[in-house]
Design an enzyme around this catalytic site. Structure first.
Site, PDB file in Angstrom:
ATOM      1  N   SER A  98      17.305  19.592 133.110  1.00  0.00           N
ATOM      2  CA  SER A  98      18.396  20.557 133.182  1.00  0.00           C
ATOM      3  C   SER A  98      17.885  21.956 132.835  1.00  0.00           C
ATOM      4  O   SER A  98      16.962  22.456 133.471  1.00  0.00           O
ATOM      5  CB  SER A  98      19.538  20.100 132.271  1.00  0.00           C
ATOM      6  OG  SER A  98      20.718  20.810 132.525  1.00  0.00           O
ATOM      7  N   ASP A 222      25.026  14.007 140.567  1.00  0.00           N
ATOM      8  CA  ASP A 222      24.990  15.013 139.507  1.00  0.00           C
ATOM      9  C   ASP A 222      26.098  16.049 139.727  1.00  0.00           C
ATOM     10  O   ASP A 222      26.153  16.698 140.768  1.00  0.00           O
ATOM     11  CB  ASP A 222      23.620  15.697 139.510  1.00  0.00           C
ATOM     12  CG  ASP A 222      23.313  16.440 138.214  1.00  0.00           C
ATOM     13  OD1 ASP A 222      24.264  16.927 137.573  1.00  0.00           O
ATOM     14  OD2 ASP A 222      22.133  16.534 137.854  1.00  0.00           O
ATOM     15  N   HIS A 250      23.874  13.313 136.050  1.00  0.00           N
ATOM     16  CA  HIS A 250      22.924  14.210 135.390  1.00  0.00           C
ATOM     17  C   HIS A 250      22.034  13.452 134.407  1.00  0.00           C
ATOM     18  O   HIS A 250      20.954  13.918 134.069  1.00  0.00           O
ATOM     19  CB  HIS A 250      23.708  15.301 134.657  1.00  0.00           C
ATOM     20  CG  HIS A 250      22.916  16.524 134.361  1.00  0.00           C
ATOM     21  ND1 HIS A 250      22.075  17.128 135.274  1.00  0.00           N
ATOM     22  CD2 HIS A 250      22.822  17.280 133.218  1.00  0.00           C
ATOM     23  CE1 HIS A 250      21.510  18.193 134.732  1.00  0.00           C
ATOM     24  NE2 HIS A 250      21.942  18.307 133.489  1.00  0.00           N
TER      25      HIS A 250
END
Length: 269
Positions: A98, A222, A250
């Site tokens: 991320s 995601d 995610h």
């Protein structure tokens, strides 16, 4: 073992360092708003496969110091450079999830990939987390602004909502509670500060500087770092490999643990 590395006069970064005797090193950079514990399930397995796993808590998160300022990508990449210097790391794999992927990319661009032999990006928030003129991917800036309002008014509610968005597969209540607590370990001001960097910063110039083999892992479901971002990264980074995770959001490192670990280990060798 765990210890601290001083990266600035009044900032110490917590480091979890497992299997230090191995020469095959992976430095993990976590995503927002968690800490190194995000990779618990990799740290359970990879050391037994012969890898040295180094997890850090970014400044403001986990067990690291929480200064009022210093949440730009440049500053966070500089923190990593200080850790690399202190630990004398060479020929290591830099892995980021991320916003950790965004920071890893900034490290590569800003510090010429010092010491990095391979790069691994997991649901990376790059080259831009939000949509921009000429870049129709990512989420809307207004959605980030709404998260900022929640942080300043009801951060636990924001974290609970984020937990539900983070994963595609169903969570047990104990796991959900554990993940929620990771976010609470951060300071409120650092949670907001890094989110502002997510909203405002871009990495278009950085990805052009990548010269090492790069692995891109992306969950097809995601909802945070949207799947088109991975395709853009794959197109922009020479010598990159993109692997889709069909049953993940995610949190692909947890939702498809075995596939995640195998892809990473096969990539590093």
């Amino acid at each position: 073992m765990g210890y601290y590395v001083k990266v600035a006069p009044e900032v110490n970064i917590y480091v979890e360092d497992i299997n230090r005797k191995s020469s095959k090193t992976i430095l993990f950079v976590h995503g927002w708003p968690a800490n190194h514990k995000l990779f618990e399930y990799q740290f359970n397995v990879l050391p037994a496969m012969g890898y040295r796993c180094i997890g850090i808590d970014l400044r403001g998160f986990g067990k690291s110091d929480k200064p009022w300022e210093g949440y730009s990508y440049n500053r966070l990449a500089d923190d990593i450079r200080q850790i690399v210097k202190a630990l004398r790391l060479q020929n290591f794999t830099l892995a980021g999830h991320s916003v950790g992927g965004a920071i890893a990319l900034r490290y590569m661009g800003r510090h010429n990939g010092y010491g990095v032999s391979k790069l691994a990006l997991f649901g990376a928030a790059a080259p831009s987390f939000i949509k921009r003129p000429g870049f129709p991917f990512g989420i809307e800036a207004k959605d980030v602004n709404a998260l900022l309002v929640q942080i300043y008014n009801d951060r636990p509610k924001m974290l609970a909502d984020l937990t539900n968005m983070f994963f595609h597969q169903a969570l047990t209540k104990p796991f959900s509670d554990w993940f929620f607590q990771l976010g609470l370990e951060a300071a409120g001001h650092s949670t907001a500060g890094l989110l502002i960097s997510l909203r405002d910063e871009t990495l278009f110039a950085d990805i052009k500087k990548i010269r090492v083999p790069t692995l891109i892992l992306q969950g097809q479901h995601d909802q945070i770092c949207l799947p088109p971002l991975a395709s853009v990264l794959h197109q922009g980074i020479t010598n990159s490999k993109l692997v889709w995770f069909e049953h993940s959001g995610h949190g692909l490192f947890w939702e498809e643990q075995k596939k995640f670990t195998n892809e990473l280990a096969n990539f590093i060798g």
